[in-house]
Design an enzyme around this catalytic site. Structure first.
Site, PDB file in Angstrom:
ATOM      1  N   ASP A  80      -2.374  18.970  42.861  1.00 53.67           N
ATOM      2  CA  ASP A  80      -2.994  19.760  43.757  1.00 53.67           C
ATOM      3  C   ASP A  80      -4.509  19.956  43.094  1.00 53.67           C
ATOM      4  O   ASP A  80      -4.554  19.708  41.833  1.00 53.67           O
ATOM      5  CB  ASP A  80      -2.301  21.024  43.976  1.00 53.67           C
ATOM      6  CG  ASP A  80      -3.007  21.861  45.017  1.00 53.67           C
ATOM      7  OD1 ASP A  80      -3.343  21.349  46.098  1.00 53.67           O
ATOM      8  OD2 ASP A  80      -3.428  23.062  44.511  1.00 53.67           O
TER       9      ASP A  80
ATOM     10  N   CYS B   6      -1.009  19.332  48.206  1.00 52.74           N
ATOM     11  CA  CYS B   6      -2.535  19.551  48.697  1.00 52.74           C
ATOM     12  C   CYS B   6      -2.839  19.090  49.933  1.00 52.74           C
ATOM     13  O   CYS B   6      -2.704  17.809  50.044  1.00 52.74           O
ATOM     14  CB  CYS B   6      -3.489  19.119  47.792  1.00 52.74           C
ATOM     15  SG  CYS B   6      -5.153  19.245  47.966  1.00 52.74           S
TER      16      CYS B   6
ATOM     17  N   THR C  56      -5.389  19.157  51.737  1.00 47.97           N
ATOM     18  CA  THR C  56      -6.901  18.402  51.844  1.00 47.97           C
ATOM     19  C   THR C  56      -6.805  17.141  51.280  1.00 47.97           C
ATOM     20  O   THR C  56      -7.181  16.040  51.834  1.00 47.97           O
ATOM     21  CB  THR C  56      -7.985  19.119  51.084  1.00 47.97           C
ATOM     22  OG1 THR C  56      -7.960  20.392  51.461  1.00 47.97           O
ATOM     23  CG2 THR C  56      -9.323  18.492  51.153  1.00 47.97           C
TER      24      THR C  56
END
Length: 277
Positions: A9, A72, A74
């Site tokens: 992450d 994560c 993104t």
């Protein structure tokens, strides 16, 4: 040779995913890498997120990981596809395809989200980077083409969480603001996905301002169930994952700061090692 499952992450949020993975699949070894020195990823360009994520995936491979989970949103939105299609054949060549795998958190969620909605209207709360990528809209359409998807970027939520303000009165303004904006796009929304791993820490406030009948989905449990299923379907990967119940934690920033914050996300005290990329 120790071959843990890697969990990556940009900061701390992925620890909420790791916590669920450990609860569901405790027998495996895990190594968590938080790129705290370069967080947040949500405001960075596609190219930058891709390069940072690839660098961290390479390091986890060097640590012996056969499987890496991008915990994560993104990174999953901006980097996963390129890594899977362009880099894995070079980094991990095998006779029947890459012998190492990288998975994300978007697909497991989009495969099931439509099962929770009765009205056919779902809301996505995420970082601006995830919203801009349109990844959730595109992926949900593959599995639930009749579902209406409404997105709301919440740029202040990650800073609130990382500064320990997630349970403060000051957080109420920003949570209410974005819930109201989301519901303003469609009052028929009955399922809301927290498409950022930081957001579960705001769950109490989100429930306070969301409609009482709305289902609020966090990703941890969904991703854990999906990984368990993946390992059953891919014994060639599963058998190579080491199983000693060990956990290790890496951060690209201060270990003191990471250890203090990690307790909030992971739910227990940890001791990390600093990594220089």
């Amino acid at each position: 040779m120790n071959q843990p499952i890697g969990v990556f992450d940009s900061g701390y949020g992925g620890l909420t995913i790791l916590r669920e993975l450990v609860q569901t699949l405790p027998q495996y070894d895990y190594v968590y890498l938080g790129d705290n020195a370069r967080t947040p990823y949500g405001t960075r360009s596609f190219e930058t997120v891709y390069l940072y994520t690839l660098e961290c995936v390479r390091h986890l491979f060097d640590r012996g990981c056969r499987l890496v989970v991008l915990a994560c949103n993104t990174a999953s939105a901006k980097a996963l596809r390129n890594i899977q299609q362009l880099d894995l054949p070079i980094l991990a060549p095998g006779l029947d395809g890459p012998n190492r795998r990288v998975l994300g958190v978007i697909r497991p969620t989009t495969e099931v989200i439509g099962n929770y909605s009765k009205t056919g209207n779902v809301g996505i709360l995420a970082t601006r980077g995830t919203v801009t990528s349109e990844s959730y809209v595109v992926e949900i359409e593959k599995f639930f083409p009749t579902l209406s998807v409404f997105q709301e970027a919440c740029p202040m939520w990650v800073p609130l969480v990382e500064n320990g303000e997630y349970d403060s009165p000051g957080a109420d303004y920003f949570v209410k603001q974005h819930i109201d904006r989301l519901m303003g796009k469609s009052p028929a929304i009955d399922t809301i996905l927290l498409a950022c791993t930081h957001y579960p820490l705001l769950l109490n406030k989100i429930r306070q301002y969301a409609p009482a009948n709305a289902t609020i989905l966090s990703q941890g449990g969904i991703v854990a169930a999906s990984l368990a299923d993946y390992l059953k379907r891919h014994p060639e990967i599963e058998t190579q994952c080491s199983k000693h119940g060990q956990r290790s934690f890496l951060t690209t920033d201060s270990t003191e700061d990471f250890d203090r914050q990690a307790t909030i996300f992971y739910g227990e005290a940890i001791r990390s090692e600093q990594l220089t990329l």
